[in-house]
Enzyme design. Structure first.
Site, PDB file in Angstrom:
ATOM      1  N   ARG A   1      -0.146 -10.925   5.516  1.00 56.11           N
ATOM      2  CA  ARG A   1       0.313 -10.911   4.118  1.00 56.11           C
ATOM      3  C   ARG A   1       1.381 -11.973   3.896  1.00 56.11           C
ATOM      4  O   ARG A   1       1.428 -12.641   2.875  1.00 56.11           O
ATOM      5  CB  ARG A   1       0.834  -9.528   3.753  1.00 56.11           C
ATOM      6  CG  ARG A   1      -0.210  -8.568   3.200  1.00 56.11           C
ATOM      7  CD  ARG A   1      -1.476  -8.493   4.041  1.00 56.11           C
ATOM      8  NE  ARG A   1      -2.422  -7.496   3.576  1.00 56.11           N
ATOM      9  CZ  ARG A   1      -2.493  -6.249   4.031  1.00 56.11           C
ATOM     10  NH1 ARG A   1      -1.709  -5.843   5.027  1.00 56.11           N
ATOM     11  NH2 ARG A   1      -3.375  -5.418   3.530  1.00 56.11           N
TER      12      ARG A   1
ATOM     13  N   ASP B   1      -6.438 -10.620   7.593  1.00 56.30           N
ATOM     14  CA  ASP B   1      -6.562  -9.801   6.384  1.00 56.30           C
ATOM     15  C   ASP B   1      -6.847 -10.766   5.251  1.00 56.30           C
ATOM     16  O   ASP B   1      -6.772 -11.989   5.422  1.00 56.30           O
ATOM     17  CB  ASP B   1      -5.260  -9.012   6.115  1.00 56.30           C
ATOM     18  CG  ASP B   1      -5.548  -7.656   5.477  1.00 56.30           C
ATOM     19  OD1 ASP B   1      -6.162  -7.639   4.394  1.00 56.30           O
ATOM     20  OD2 ASP B   1      -5.185  -6.624   6.062  1.00 56.30           O
TER      21      ASP B   1
ATOM     22  N   HIS C   1     -11.227  -5.644   4.765  1.00 54.26           N
ATOM     23  CA  HIS C   1     -10.027  -6.494   4.736  1.00 54.26           C
ATOM     24  C   HIS C   1     -10.388  -7.905   5.203  1.00 54.26           C
ATOM     25  O   HIS C   1      -9.615  -8.537   5.926  1.00 54.26           O
ATOM     26  CB  HIS C   1      -8.924  -5.908   5.632  1.00 54.26           C
ATOM     27  CG  HIS C   1      -8.216  -4.739   5.017  1.00 54.26           C
ATOM     28  ND1 HIS C   1      -7.142  -4.885   4.176  1.00 54.26           N
ATOM     29  CD2 HIS C   1      -8.426  -3.402   5.110  1.00 54.26           C
ATOM     30  CE1 HIS C   1      -6.723  -3.685   3.781  1.00 54.26           C
ATOM     31  NE2 HIS C   1      -7.484  -2.771   4.331  1.00 54.26           N
TER      32      HIS C   1
ATOM     33  N   ASP D   1     -10.213   0.029   8.847  1.00 51.08           N
ATOM     34  CA  ASP D   1      -9.671   0.807   7.728  1.00 51.08           C
ATOM     35  C   ASP D   1     -10.199   0.323   6.382  1.00 51.08           C
ATOM     36  O   ASP D   1     -10.562  -0.831   6.214  1.00 51.08           O
ATOM     37  CB  ASP D   1      -8.134   0.725   7.719  1.00 51.08           C
ATOM     38  CG  ASP D   1      -7.627  -0.704   7.641  1.00 51.08           C
ATOM     39  OD1 ASP D   1      -8.252  -1.585   8.273  1.00 51.08           O
ATOM     40  OD2 ASP D   1      -6.625  -0.946   6.950  1.00 51.08           O
ATOM     41  N   GLU D   2     -10.224   1.260   5.462  1.00 48.61           N
ATOM     42  CA  GLU D   2     -10.360   0.998   4.032  1.00 48.61           C
ATOM     43  C   GLU D   2     -11.568   0.147   3.638  1.00 48.61           C
ATOM     44  O   GLU D   2     -11.471  -0.683   2.743  1.00 48.61           O
ATOM     45  CB  GLU D   2      -9.071   0.360   3.494  1.00 48.61           C
ATOM     46  CG  GLU D   2      -7.885   1.292   3.624  1.00 48.61           C
ATOM     47  CD  GLU D   2      -6.600   0.722   3.051  1.00 48.61           C
ATOM     48  OE1 GLU D   2      -5.943   1.439   2.297  1.00 48.61           O
ATOM     49  OE2 GLU D   2      -6.243  -0.440   3.373  1.00 48.61           O
TER      50      GLU D   2
ATOM     51  N   TRP E   1      -3.159   6.925  10.708  1.00 53.60           N
ATOM     52  CA  TRP E   1      -2.200   6.423   9.701  1.00 53.60           C
ATOM     53  C   TRP E   1      -2.221   7.229   8.415  1.00 53.60           C
ATOM     54  O   TRP E   1      -1.228   7.359   7.743  1.00 53.60           O
ATOM     55  CB  TRP E   1      -2.448   4.937   9.416  1.00 53.60           C
ATOM     56  CG  TRP E   1      -3.696   4.612   8.635  1.00 53.60           C
ATOM     57  CD1 TRP E   1      -4.959   4.529   9.126  1.00 53.60           C
ATOM     58  CD2 TRP E   1      -3.782   4.315   7.239  1.00 53.60           C
ATOM     59  NE1 TRP E   1      -5.837   4.201   8.121  1.00 53.60           N
ATOM     60  CE2 TRP E   1      -5.145   4.055   6.944  1.00 53.60           C
ATOM     61  CE3 TRP E   1      -2.851   4.216   6.198  1.00 53.60           C
ATOM     62  CZ2 TRP E   1      -5.599   3.714   5.671  1.00 53.60           C
ATOM     63  CZ3 TRP E   1      -3.305   3.881   4.925  1.00 53.60           C
ATOM     64  CH2 TRP E   1      -4.654   3.636   4.676  1.00 53.60           C
TER      65      TRP E   1
ATOM     66  N   TYR F   1       5.678   4.079   8.292  1.00 53.37           N
ATOM     67  CA  TYR F   1       5.422   2.847   7.545  1.00 53.37           C
ATOM     68  C   TYR F   1       6.759   2.260   7.093  1.00 53.37           C
ATOM     69  O   TYR F   1       7.348   2.689   6.097  1.00 53.37           O
ATOM     70  CB  TYR F   1       4.478   3.112   6.368  1.00 53.37           C
ATOM     71  CG  TYR F   1       3.018   2.961   6.762  1.00 53.37           C
ATOM     72  CD1 TYR F   1       2.575   3.364   8.019  1.00 53.37           C
ATOM     73  CD2 TYR F   1       2.096   2.386   5.899  1.00 53.37           C
ATOM     74  CE1 TYR F   1       1.251   3.207   8.401  1.00 53.37           C
ATOM     75  CE2 TYR F   1       0.764   2.232   6.267  1.00 53.37           C
ATOM     76  CZ  TYR F   1       0.350   2.644   7.525  1.00 53.37           C
ATOM     77  OH  TYR F   1      -0.964   2.488   7.901  1.00 53.37           O
TER      78      TYR F   1
ATOM     79  N   ASP G   1       7.534  -0.325   5.702  1.00 50.03           N
ATOM     80  CA  ASP G   1       7.594  -1.170   4.504  1.00 50.03           C
ATOM     81  C   ASP G   1       8.099  -0.369   3.306  1.00 50.03           C
ATOM     82  O   ASP G   1       8.319  -0.929   2.240  1.00 50.03           O
ATOM     83  CB  ASP G   1       6.234  -1.805   4.190  1.00 50.03           C
ATOM     84  CG  ASP G   1       5.101  -0.792   4.070  1.00 50.03           C
ATOM     85  OD1 ASP G   1       5.216   0.326   4.628  1.00 50.03           O
ATOM     86  OD2 ASP G   1       4.090  -1.106   3.418  1.00 50.03           O
TER      87      ASP G   1
ATOM     88  N   TRP H   1       4.135  -3.394   7.268  1.00 52.49           N
ATOM     89  CA  TRP H   1       3.205  -4.111   6.389  1.00 52.49           C
ATOM     90  C   TRP H   1       4.028  -5.052   5.518  1.00 52.49           C
ATOM     91  O   TRP H   1       5.133  -4.704   5.080  1.00 52.49           O
ATOM     92  CB  TRP H   1       2.413  -3.118   5.531  1.00 52.49           C
ATOM     93  CG  TRP H   1       1.562  -2.220   6.373  1.00 52.49           C
ATOM     94  CD1 TRP H   1       1.799  -0.911   6.675  1.00 52.49           C
ATOM     95  CD2 TRP H   1       0.356  -2.576   7.062  1.00 52.49           C
ATOM     96  NE1 TRP H   1       0.801  -0.433   7.495  1.00 52.49           N
ATOM     97  CE2 TRP H   1      -0.095  -1.431   7.746  1.00 52.49           C
ATOM     98  CE3 TRP H   1      -0.386  -3.756   7.163  1.00 52.49           C
ATOM     99  CZ2 TRP H   1      -1.258  -1.422   8.529  1.00 52.49           C
ATOM    100  CZ3 TRP H   1      -1.543  -3.748   7.938  1.00 52.49           C
ATOM    101  CH2 TRP H   1      -1.965  -2.598   8.603  1.00 52.49           C
TER     102      TRP H   1
HETATM  103  C1  ACM Z   1      -3.638   0.773   6.727  1.00 54.11           C
HETATM  104  O1  ACM Z   1      -2.494   1.037   6.330  1.00 54.11           O
HETATM  105  N1  ACM Z   1      -4.559   0.336   5.887  1.00 54.11           N
HETATM  106  C2  ACM Z   1      -4.016   0.959   8.096  1.00 54.11           C
END
Ligand code: ACM
Length: 681
Positions: A156, A185, A262, A317-318, A384, A409, A411, A459
Site C-alpha cells: 500500500r 497487492d 488482491h 483473503d477476500e 484474522w 491490527y 493500523d 496494514w
Molecule cells: C486481511 O486483512 N485482508 C487479511
C-alpha cells in the site's frame, strides 16, 4: 562443528544511554518465565572478558549483538560474560530458551541454539541499557509460542530496505522471530521477479503517491521512471540482504504473494491471467486458466529461491470470485474437478499451489478464507477475521497463527482519534492488544498445542511514511512480543506498562518514532462511566423496518437506554448499527409522564467501513404514544472524510412526555448509522 572462541578487544566501551532505572525484571520485555534473585550485581567497570562457545556464525552474531549495545570485550578483565551452547539446559524445553546465571564476577548464559543465546544477550542488553549493571541471580526463560511475528504491508506504501532492517533490529530486541512481508497487492507489486519484469517495471508504480488518493481516484499504474510514477520494489539483491540481515538476528522473513485475489496490479500487467483478459478490470486470477498456474509456480519458484523460510504465505483473503461463475474456463474447471461452488474453486487453486510449494519442501500459510471451500491438507491458517478461523484450523489438526483484527491490527487508532494522525479506523490501545490471549479457552490441550503463535499486522493504506509506520508499530508491537513470549500467568498489564514506558524511552532514544505512551489520552471519556439519565433502563420499541444490524447489536433492545456509551471503536460492542432504508425509528417508554429538558444521541462517522452521520434526525414526544409533537428536526450535510468523528443530535427545552420517538434518516451515501445511547434529562 562447535568452536571455542575467546574474543578479545582492546577496550570496553560503555556507550549505554541508561535512564537510571533499576536493572530488574521491570526492564526485561517480554517478561521472563522465571527469575530467581540473589544479592549483588555484576558491573561493567574495569572491562569484561567475553567468551563464546558456539559455532562461528552464531558467535559472530552474538558478539555483534553485545557490541550493538556497547558491550565489548577486554581480554585482561577479571570479569566475564560466557555464552555457552549446550546440549540441554535445566528448565528449558524450547530451542529458543536460555538461562542466565549472574554473580558479581561472572555472567553465564546457556542455550541449546544460537537463537537461545541471542535471546539471552537481548535480556542482558536490556538490563545493561537500563542501569549499566546486571543483578545477580538466575533467569530461566523460553517462549510460550514458536511464532512471534510482525507483518509489514509494503504494497500500500513502499518502505525501503533500510527501513525494514531498522525494524528487524527493534523486533529482535523484543525476541520476535518472524517478519511477514505483504509484498503484493493492488497498490503495487514489490519484489523483482526475473521471469515477469512487468511486475516491477509497471505494476510496482502508480499514479498517486498516497494510497487513498489513488484508491479513491483513477487507480492507474505507471511505467517505472514516468514523471508521476510513485512506488518502488525490492530487487532480488535487496531481498537477499534483508533475509540475511534478519537471519543474523534469528528472524525468519516470510514472503506473502497474494492469490487468487488482491491481484489487480498483476492482472493489469498481465491481463491474460484474469477471466476477462482486460486490464484494470479484475482483482482475482482466472482459476480455470492453466497459464495462471504456470505464472504462480514460476513466481513462487523465484520467491522460494530468495526466501529460505519454511513457510510461504499465499494470501487467499477476500476474493470476490465475481468473474468466476460466468467465465468459461472457470466453469469448465469446476465441472472437470467436480467443484460445487466458487469457494471450492478457490480451494482448488490453494490446494494446487500447496502441492507445488510442498513439492519444494516448503509449506503454505493462508489467511483464514482458505478454510471456506475445504482446507488444503498441510496449510497453516492465519486467523484474522476474529478467532473462529484459528479454532476451526486447530480442530482440523492444522496449525494456526492468531492475528484477529480486533486485537492485532496495528493500523487502528492507538489513542483518541483527535490526538492521532488519521488511521484506518477502530481504536486499539496497547492495553487492548495486551489483553489478548491467543489460546481460546474452548480448546483442548492438543488443540491448544497447534496455536503456532501471534502476529501484529501493520496494514499501510493510511500509513504513507516510515515515521508514521513506526508510530503505529511502537509500542503496540511490544504487547504482541510479550503475548508471544511470556507465560500467560506471568502477564500483568500494569507491570507491562511500566516496562513498555521504559522501552518507549529507549526506542525513541534509538531513533524510532514510537508513540509516546506516557501521553496517552485514553478512551472516549463518556464511555468510562455509566450515564444515569431519565431513560436509563426504560424499554425501547423499534419500528418495523428499522431493526438494528445483527453484527452491531450492542447488546440488543436495551442498548440505547442501558446507560453505556460507546468508545472510540465502532466495534466495541457498544455502538448499535443500522443499515436499513428505514434508518432509525425507536420509541422510548419512560413509564410515566416526566418533565424533560433535553434529549440527545451521539453518532459516529467512519467512512472506510461505511459508517456515516445521519442526514436528518427528528425528535418528538407524546403523552399517550399515539399523538407525537415534534421537538426538533436537525439536518446535517453528510460529507465523506477520512477522520473518525462524532456528532450529537439533540434537543433542549422544556416539555412533559411519557414517550419519546427518535428517528434518524440516512444520507444519500447509504451505509450504516451508529449510535450508542439516547440520553434523556
Ligand atoms: C486481511 O486483512 N485482508 C487479511
Amino acid at each position: 562443528m562447535i568452536k571455542k572462541i575467546i574474543f578479545a578487544a582492546a577496550t570496553l566501551l560503555l556507550l549505554s544511554c541508561g535512564d537510571n532505572s533499576r536493572a530488574t525484571e521491570e526492564n526485561v520485555l517480554p517478561t521472563p518465565m522465571h527469575i530467581e534473585k540473589a544479592s549483588g550485581k555484576f558491573t561493567f567497570d574495569g572491562g569484561i572478558k567475553i567468551e563464546i562457545n558456539a559455532p562461528v556464525e552464531d558467535s559472530i552474531r552474538l558478539l555483534q549483538a553485545l557490541s550493538d549495545v556497547g558491550i565489548t570485550a577486554n581480554n585482561n578483565a577479571g570479569k566475564s560474560i560466557t555464552l555457552l551452547l549446550c546440549d540441554s539446559v535445566a528448565g528449558i524445553t524450547s530451542p529458543e530458551g536460555y538461562r542466565i546465571t549472574t554473580t558479581p564476577k561472572h555472567i553465564t548464559a546457556e542455550g541449546t541454539s544460537g537463537a537461545g543465546l541471542f535471546y539471552a544477550v537481548q535480556t542482558i542488553a536490556q538490563l545493561y541499557n537500563a542501569a549499566n549493571y546486571i543483578p545477580c541471580g538466575t533467569i530461566t526463560d523460553q517462549p510460550r509460542f514458536e511464532y512471534r511475528g510482525l507483518m509489514l504491508d509494503v504494497s500500500r506504501h513502499f518502505f525501503g530496505k533500510d527501513y525494514v532492517k531498522k525494524q528487524i533490529d527493534a523486533i529482535a530486541r523484543y525476541k520476535m522471530n518472524r517478519l511477514h512481508m505483504h509484498l503484493t497487492d493492488a497498490a503495487g507489486w514489490r519484489v523483482e521477479i526475473k521471469q515477469y519484469p512487468r511486475l516491477t517495471q509497471f505494476a510496482a508504480w502508480r499514479s498517486q503517491e498516497l494510497w487513498k488518493d489513488w484508491w479513491y481516484g483513477d487507480r492507474l499504474y505507471r511505467e517505472e521512471g514516468a514523471p508521476d510514477a510513485h512506488g518502488g520494489y525490492y530487487t532480488q539483491e535487496d531481498i537477499r540482504e534483508i533475509v540475511q540481515y534478519a537471519a543474523d538476528r534469528y528472524i525468519t522473513v516470510i514472503p506473502e504473494i497474494e492469490m487468487p485475489a488482491h491481484s489487480e496490479e498483476v492482472l493489469t500487467a498481465y491481463p491474460q491471467l484474469s477471466c476477462t483478459h482486460e486490464p484494470y478490470k479484475q482483482a482475482d486470477f482466472c482459476v480455470g486458466n492453466e497459464e495462471v498456474y504456470t505464472f504462480l509456480e514460476n513466481v513462487l519458484t523465484e520467491i522460494m529461491e530468495l526466501f529460505p523460510s519454511k513457510y510461504i504465505h499465499i494470501g487467499g483473503d477476500e476474493a470476490a470470485k465475481a468473474s468466476w461463475p460466468t467465465c468459461p474456463l472457470c466453469k469448465s474447471r469446476m465441472k472437470e474437478e467436480g467443484l460445487a461452488n466458487v469457494n471450492e474453486l478457490q480451494s482448488y487453486l490453494i490446494e494446487r499451489m500447496e502441492r507445488f510449494v510442498n513439492s519444494k519442501g516448503r509449506s503454505i500459510i493462508g489467511w483464514d478464507e482458505i478454510l471456506e471451500g475445504g482446507l488444503a491438507p498441510n496449510a497453516t491458517v492465519m486467523s484474522w477475521r476474529g478467532t473462529d478461523g484459528g479454532i476451526k484450523a486447530v480442530r482440523a489438526g492444522h496449525k494456526a497463527i492468531m492475528t484477529p483484527g480486533e486485537f492485532c491490527y496495528l493500523d487502528s487508532y492507538q489513542d483518541a482519534p483527535h490526538t492521532q494522525p488519521v488511521a484506518f479506523g477502530g481504536y486499539l490501545p496497547i492495553e487492548k492488544v495486551y489483553s489478548y490471549n491467543p489460546v481460546p479457552d474452548s480448546l483442548t490441550p492438543d488443540e491448544a498445542a497447534l496455536i503456532y503463535g501471534i502476529q501484529g499486522n501493520v496494514w499501510a493504506e493510511y500509513i504513507p511514511t516510515e515515521q508514521l509506520n513506526e508510530h503505529m508499530i511502537y509500542p503496540r508491537i511490544l504487547a504482541i512480543a510479550e503475548i508471544g513470549w511470556s507465560p500467560q500467568d506471568k502477564r500483568n498489564y500494569e507491570q507491562f506498562r511500566t516496562r513498555a514506558l521504559n522501552a518507549v524511552k529507549q526506542l525513541r532514544k534509538n531513533g524510532y518514532n514510537a508513540f509516546d505512551l506516557s501521553c496517552e489520552y485514553g478512551n472516549r471519556p463518556l464511555s468510562l462511566a455509566p450515564n444515569n439519565h431519565l431513560a436509563k433502563g426504560k424499554r425501547v420499541a423499534y419500528a418495523t423496518g428499522s431493526p438494528y444490524y445483527p453484527t452491531y447489536t450492542a447488546g440488543g433492545d436495551s442498548a440505547l437506554t442501558d446507560g453505556i456509551h460507546g468508545g472510540w471503536n465502532n466495534s466495541d460492542k457498544r455502538w448499535q448499527g443500522f443499515i436499513g432504508r428505514g434508518g432509525i425509528d425507536v420509541c422510548i417508554d419512560l413509564e410515566e409522564e416526566k418533565e424533560i429538558k433535553s434529549i440527545a444521541a451521539d453518532f459516529m462517522q467512519l467512512c472506510e467501513p461505511g459508517i456515516y452521520l445521519p442526514a436528518e434526525v427528528e425528535i418528538s414526544a407524546s403523552a399517550d404514544s399515539s399523538t407525537f409533537h415534534t421537538l426538533a428536526t436537525i439536518g446535517h450535510n453528510v460529507v465523506r472524510d477520512d477522520t473518525l468523528s462524532f456528532k450529537s443530535y439533540g434537543w433542549e427545552g422544556e416539555t412533559k412526555a411519557r414517550y419519546i420517538r427518535y428517528r434518524a434518516i440516512r444520507g444519500k451515501q447509504g451505509g450504516f448509522m451508529f449510535t450508542d445511547e439516547i440520553v434523556v434529562k
